[in-house]
Design a protein around this motif. Structure first.
Motif, PDB file in Angstrom:
ATOM      1  N   TRP A  71       0.838  -1.196   0.000  1.00 59.55           N
ATOM      2  CA  TRP A  71       0.000   0.000   0.000  1.00 59.55           C
ATOM      3  C   TRP A  71       0.870   1.243   0.000  1.00 59.55           C
ATOM      4  N   ILE A  72       0.555   2.177  -0.900  1.00 61.32           N
ATOM      5  CA  ILE A  72       1.232   3.468  -0.983  1.00 61.32           C
ATOM      6  C   ILE A  72       0.174   4.541  -0.788  1.00 61.32           C
ATOM      7  N   HIS A  79      -2.969   4.008  -3.273  1.00 65.23           N
ATOM      8  CA  HIS A  79      -3.147   2.934  -4.238  1.00 65.23           C
ATOM      9  C   HIS A  79      -2.329   1.738  -3.793  1.00 65.23           C
ATOM     10  N   LEU A  81       0.273  -1.378  -4.971  1.00 66.52           N
ATOM     11  CA  LEU A  81       1.177  -1.929  -5.962  1.00 66.52           C
ATOM     12  C   LEU A  81       1.182  -3.447  -5.816  1.00 66.52           C
ATOM     13  N   TYR A  91       1.954  -3.622 -11.187  1.00 65.29           N
ATOM     14  CA  TYR A  91       0.750  -2.859 -11.478  1.00 65.29           C
ATOM     15  C   TYR A  91       0.441  -1.888 -10.349  1.00 65.29           C
ATOM     16  N   LYS A  92      -0.135  -0.765 -10.720  1.00 65.73           N
ATOM     17  CA  LYS A  92      -0.710   0.194  -9.774  1.00 65.73           C
ATOM     18  C   LYS A  92      -2.213  -0.013  -9.795  1.00 65.73           C
ATOM     19  N   SER A  94      -5.840   1.089  -8.317  1.00 64.29           N
ATOM     20  CA  SER A  94      -6.589   2.111  -7.590  1.00 64.29           C
ATOM     21  C   SER A  94      -7.665   1.459  -6.735  1.00 64.29           C
ATOM     22  N   ALA A  99      -6.459  -1.087 -12.928  1.00 61.59           N
ATOM     23  CA  ALA A  99      -5.034  -1.394 -12.917  1.00 61.59           C
ATOM     24  C   ALA A  99      -4.321  -0.688 -14.064  1.00 61.59           C
ATOM     25  N   SER A 100      -3.145  -0.161 -13.771  1.00 58.91           N
ATOM     26  CA  SER A 100      -2.285   0.427 -14.791  1.00 58.91           C
ATOM     27  C   SER A 100      -0.862  -0.038 -14.523  1.00 58.91           C
ATOM     28  N   PHE A 102       2.726   0.162 -13.561  1.00 59.56           N
ATOM     29  CA  PHE A 102       3.576   1.074 -12.802  1.00 59.56           C
ATOM     30  C   PHE A 102       5.036   0.930 -13.214  1.00 59.56           C
ATOM     31  N   SER A 106       9.935  -5.556 -14.285  1.00 56.45           N
ATOM     32  CA  SER A 106      10.153  -5.354 -12.851  1.00 56.45           C
ATOM     33  C   SER A 106      11.057  -6.409 -12.238  1.00 56.45           C
ATOM     34  N   LEU A 150      10.826   2.704  -3.174  1.00 55.42           N
ATOM     35  CA  LEU A 150      10.360   1.352  -3.443  1.00 55.42           C
ATOM     36  C   LEU A 150      11.536   0.390  -3.530  1.00 55.42           C
TER      37      LEU A 150
END
Length: 359
Positions: A71-72, A79, A81, A91-92, A94, A99-100, A102, A106, A150
């Protein structure tokens, strides 16, 4: 020494997670669905932590293998992650479930993705037109350091990375005593800034038989002031990590034996002898001991056989939250840290709690 038999058990345990996820998704799981909470009470004290009539919500679905929720946010919102390991993205997500991407690449950042990561598929028949095969090459656990940056256990990338304020990416650790790590799984940050992480062979295509393997043993490691120290080397498949509220205890679970161990943390950050906090090896439900978080009262919230286990600091099980899919990891979030976000292979679920999680 870790054996092929031990890692075949890990593979079977993860396969059970994917099997449940694939079946649930095939049955038409829908994001935004509210479900009744199925709470198995092991001790009446669980009612102080979770109301039986609170709903379970499926926030989002359609992932390949979701992990590492983080959680951020602040008092104004935030949102979630999550790592999607086969997609190799973070993913980010909301609070309305959108989902979008991020962060791309990764985990493993090379181009030869077919050479890295534990191989899996969605467990449909190979002749089924819906059959999908993939490697778990992306990132796994996520955390933030004391400056809010992060941190990523890159799994297929075999490293611990940090995303700087300007978006640059720094590799903090990828070797121990000159030898490459094998697949960084989970990580936590102690109150003195030291990073503790687990490493096992899941980042390698052929696991402990992979020709690129350099370390003979999986382990729990500490990254402190640029130095990597191995603290534990007798757990075949170390996985989740969590600190007690005062950071004097470190909890470590193993995917292979489904036990949670408790270690006292010494002044120099090293660990005392292990004590088994809880042993779930005899539980008949599928699923491995995986992600862990601790609430402000010191209770452990653990993804394990059959769902999410709520365990008192003494090791006494208080209750089990059953899910439509096996659980992989979890995190507390929202402004009051009283929303539990739970990842499964394909979906993210939420449930409100009566106790706040540790930040």
């Amino acid at each position: 020494m870790t054996t092929p038999i031990a890692f075949s058990r890990v593979r079977r345990g993860l396969a059970a997670l994917l099997a449940c996820g694939a079946l649930c998704l095939h049955a038409g799981a829908i994001a935004g669905t509210t479900l009744p909470l199925k709470l198995e009470t092991r001790d009446p004290a669980v009612s102080e932590l979770l109301a039986r009539d609170t709903p379970l919500e499926r926030l989002a679905t359609g992932f390949g293998f979701a992990e590492g929720p983080l959680w951020i946010g602040d008092s104004k919102g935030g949102h979630l992650l999550i790592s999607d390991i086969p997609a190799n993205v973070i993913y980010k997500l909301s609070r309305d479930g959108k989902a979008s991407v991020f962060l791309e690449r990764s985990g493993y950042r090379g181009v030869d993705l077919w050479r890295v990561g534990m191989p899996f598929n969605n467990l449909r028949d190979a002749k089924d037109e819906g059959f999908e095969q993939f490697n778990l090459s992306g990132s796994n656990g996520l955390a933030r350091d004391r400056q809010g940056r992060l941190l990523i256990a890159t799994w297929g990338g075999r490293s611990i990375d940090r995303i700087e304020r300007d978006g640059r990416r720094t590799v903090l650790a990828d070797r121990f005593e000159g030898k490459r790590l094998s697949g960084t799984n989970d990580l936590v940050v102690r109150n003195d800034g030291a990073v503790y992480f687990t490493d096992m062979f899941g980042g390698l295509l052929k696991l402990d038989k992979d020709p690129t393997r350099e370390l003979e043993r999986a382990g729990v490691f500490m990254l402190r002031e640029g130095k990597v120290t191995r603290l534990v080397d007798d757990i075949a498949a170390p996985n989740g990590l969590a600190f007690s509220p005062d950071h004097r205890l470190l909890y470590v679970d193993g995917s292979n034996d489904r036990k949670v161990r408790r270690y006292e943390v010494r002044a120099d950050g090293t660990l005392g002898d292990a004590r088994v906090l809880i042993d779930l090896s005899a539980e008949p439900a599928p699923g491995i001991t995986d992600g862990m978080k601790v609430d402000t009262r010191g209770n452990l919230w653990l993804t394990g056989p059959g769902g999410v286990w709520i365990v008192a600091p003494s090791g006494k099980p208080l209750g089990v939250i059953a899910l439509p899919e096996a659980a992989t990891n979890l995190a507390f979030g929202d402004a009051d840290r009283k929303t539990l976000f739970i990842t499964s292979p394909t979906s993210v679920y939420t449930v409100r709690t009566r106790v706040a999680g540790l930040p």
